[in-house]
Design a protein around this motif. Structure first.
Motif, PDB file in Angstrom:
ATOM      1  N   CYS A  31      78.133  29.937  89.018  1.00  0.00           N
ATOM      2  CA  CYS A  31      78.730  29.742  87.697  1.00  0.00           C
ATOM      3  C   CYS A  31      80.176  30.201  87.793  1.00  0.00           C
ATOM      4  CB  CYS A  31      78.009  30.581  86.645  1.00  0.00           C
ATOM      5  SG  CYS A  31      76.260  30.219  86.475  1.00  0.00           S
ATOM      6  N   ILE A  91      81.772  26.407  78.126  1.00  0.00           N
ATOM      7  CA  ILE A  91      80.337  26.499  78.403  1.00  0.00           C
ATOM      8  C   ILE A  91      79.839  25.192  79.006  1.00  0.00           C
ATOM      9  CG2 ILE A  91      79.906  25.940  75.944  1.00  0.00           C
ATOM     10  CD1 ILE A  91      77.268  27.557  76.214  1.00  0.00           C
ATOM     11  N   THR A  93      76.140  23.646  81.171  1.00  0.00           N
ATOM     12  CA  THR A  93      74.734  23.921  81.496  1.00  0.00           C
ATOM     13  C   THR A  93      74.183  22.814  82.383  1.00  0.00           C
ATOM     14  OG1 THR A  93      74.418  24.989  79.342  1.00  0.00           O
ATOM     15  CG2 THR A  93      72.433  24.283  80.494  1.00  0.00           C
ATOM     16  N   THR A 102      73.436  28.276  82.621  1.00  0.00           N
ATOM     17  CA  THR A 102      74.605  28.089  81.769  1.00  0.00           C
ATOM     18  C   THR A 102      75.722  29.004  82.250  1.00  0.00           C
ATOM     19  OG1 THR A 102      73.311  27.481  79.796  1.00  0.00           O
ATOM     20  CG2 THR A 102      75.519  28.324  79.427  1.00  0.00           C
ATOM     21  N   SER A 103      76.903  28.420  82.462  1.00  0.00           N
ATOM     22  CA  SER A 103      78.107  29.185  82.815  1.00  0.00           C
ATOM     23  C   SER A 103      78.953  29.343  81.562  1.00  0.00           C
ATOM     24  CB  SER A 103      78.897  28.435  83.894  1.00  0.00           C
ATOM     25  OG  SER A 103      80.137  29.077  84.172  1.00  0.00           O
ATOM     26  N   VAL A 104      79.263  30.586  81.202  1.00  0.00           N
ATOM     27  CA  VAL A 104      79.996  30.840  79.950  1.00  0.00           C
ATOM     28  C   VAL A 104      81.289  31.613  80.182  1.00  0.00           C
ATOM     29  CG1 VAL A 104      77.984  30.787  78.439  1.00  0.00           C
ATOM     30  CG2 VAL A 104      78.678  32.952  79.447  1.00  0.00           C
ATOM     31  N   HIS A 130      72.305  28.014  71.176  1.00  0.00           N
ATOM     32  CA  HIS A 130      72.304  27.199  72.394  1.00  0.00           C
ATOM     33  C   HIS A 130      71.067  27.521  73.246  1.00  0.00           C
ATOM     34  CE1 HIS A 130      74.125  25.461  76.126  1.00  0.00           C
ATOM     35  NE2 HIS A 130      73.640  26.541  76.707  1.00  0.00           N
ATOM     36  N   LEU A 134      67.767  25.087  74.157  1.00  0.00           N
ATOM     37  CA  LEU A 134      67.474  24.681  75.534  1.00  0.00           C
ATOM     38  C   LEU A 134      66.023  24.884  75.910  1.00  0.00           C
ATOM     39  CD1 LEU A 134      70.521  26.087  77.544  1.00  0.00           C
ATOM     40  CD2 LEU A 134      70.026  23.694  77.067  1.00  0.00           C
ATOM     41  N   ILE A 143      71.928  32.667  81.687  1.00  0.00           N
ATOM     42  CA  ILE A 143      73.246  32.461  81.078  1.00  0.00           C
ATOM     43  C   ILE A 143      74.173  33.500  81.692  1.00  0.00           C
ATOM     44  CG2 ILE A 143      74.608  32.241  78.976  1.00  0.00           C
ATOM     45  CD1 ILE A 143      72.058  31.818  77.398  1.00  0.00           C
TER      46      ILE A 143
END
Length: 256
Positions: A31, A91, A93, A102-104, A130, A134, A143
């Motif tokens: 991520c 964000i 996913t 998920t990369s945030v 979110h 999912l 996440i």
DNA sequence: ATGGTGGCCCGGCCA
């Protein structure tokens, strides 16, 4: 499966270090945050030659998030999975080998009385929605990214010095706790209890060498994933040397 | 209290 998160602070400036690091560490899923480039500029071919599938959600000179995966990646979702789309690229996913990842890049907040701080709090509430959209708390979800929130006082060197600043306020810690309350574990804290373990150090004032950082890069995982996580770590060495990012990679090993 | 360093890209903004 080795999963990593790294705020690279410009992929253009950091590409040599990122590729060297990928060769050495061989993470299965990465991520990435703050790529600071358009999708057209994202060096997908460079990563594909190293065996990664890629997904990038960029907007130009600011923000930008990406996913790299050596395991099959499908169902890419740029932006939030539910609600009003964010106007910034923060964000992304995808399903990576059966785990939703998920990369945030959570908004910084800037100052407690700044509009950007309210944006940050709203953003974290939408991140919970979110997660709910999912899967369920019984599902497999990670996440990971730069939350720009230090969850507890033990995640900073001197809490008294930070009173009144962002990253440590009660409201920020509450929206993070609410997200975790849905069904996510801070896997780093499942493996390490001690204080003074950080993931980010300001470039200024020799902060890294003097041990002044913050643990703001987090890997949050549902119980099913957390239960299979055998090791977690921060790659401090990547904060050293020539032209480092101001963040170090954080990693977790998920057993099959 | 300020500014320090390092991205963006060349004057400040952002972190």
């Amino acid at each position: 499966m080795l999963i990593a998160t790294w705020n690279v602070n410009s992929l253009k400036a950091r590409l040599p270090r990122v590729t060297t690091w990928l060769e050495e560490v061989q993470p299965d899923v990465v991520c990435m945050q703050e790529t600071k480039m358009n999708d057209a500029a994202f060096p997908a071919l460079t990563f594909e030659e190293m065996g990664y599938s890629t997904a990038h959600f960029g907007q130009g000179q600011w923000n930008g998030v990406a996913l790299l995966s050596k395991v099959p990646m499908k169902n890419v979702v740029a932006n939030f999975a539910v609600g009003e789309p964010d106007h910034e690229a923060r964000i992304i996913t995808a399903d990576c080998g059966g785990i939703l990842v998920t990369s945030v890049y959570v908004p910084n907040g800037r100052a407690l009385d700044h509009e950007h701080y309210q944006y940050k709090l709203r953003w974290m509430k939408q991140l919970r929605a979110h997660a709910e959209a999912l899967t369920t708390p019984q599902g497999k979800l990670v996440i990971a990214g730069d939350y720009n929130i230090a969850p507890e006082d033990r995640d900073v060197p001197d809490p008294a010095k930070l009173v009144g600043q962002t990253h440590v306020s009660d409201a920020e810690r509450k929206v993070l706790a609410d997200l975790c309350g849905w069904g996510l574990r801070d896997v780093f804290r499942d493996h390490y209890q001690e204080s003074k373990l950080y993931s980010w150090w300001d470039y200024r004032g020799g902060d890294f060498h003097q041990g002044r950082g913050m643990r703001i890069d987090l890997m949050l995982a549902t119980q099913a994933v957390a239960d299979k996580t055998s090791w977690v770590g921060v790659d401090r060495n990547s904060r050293k040397g020539e032209q480092p990012s101001d963040h170090a990679p954080v990693l977790m090993m998920v057993d099959a």
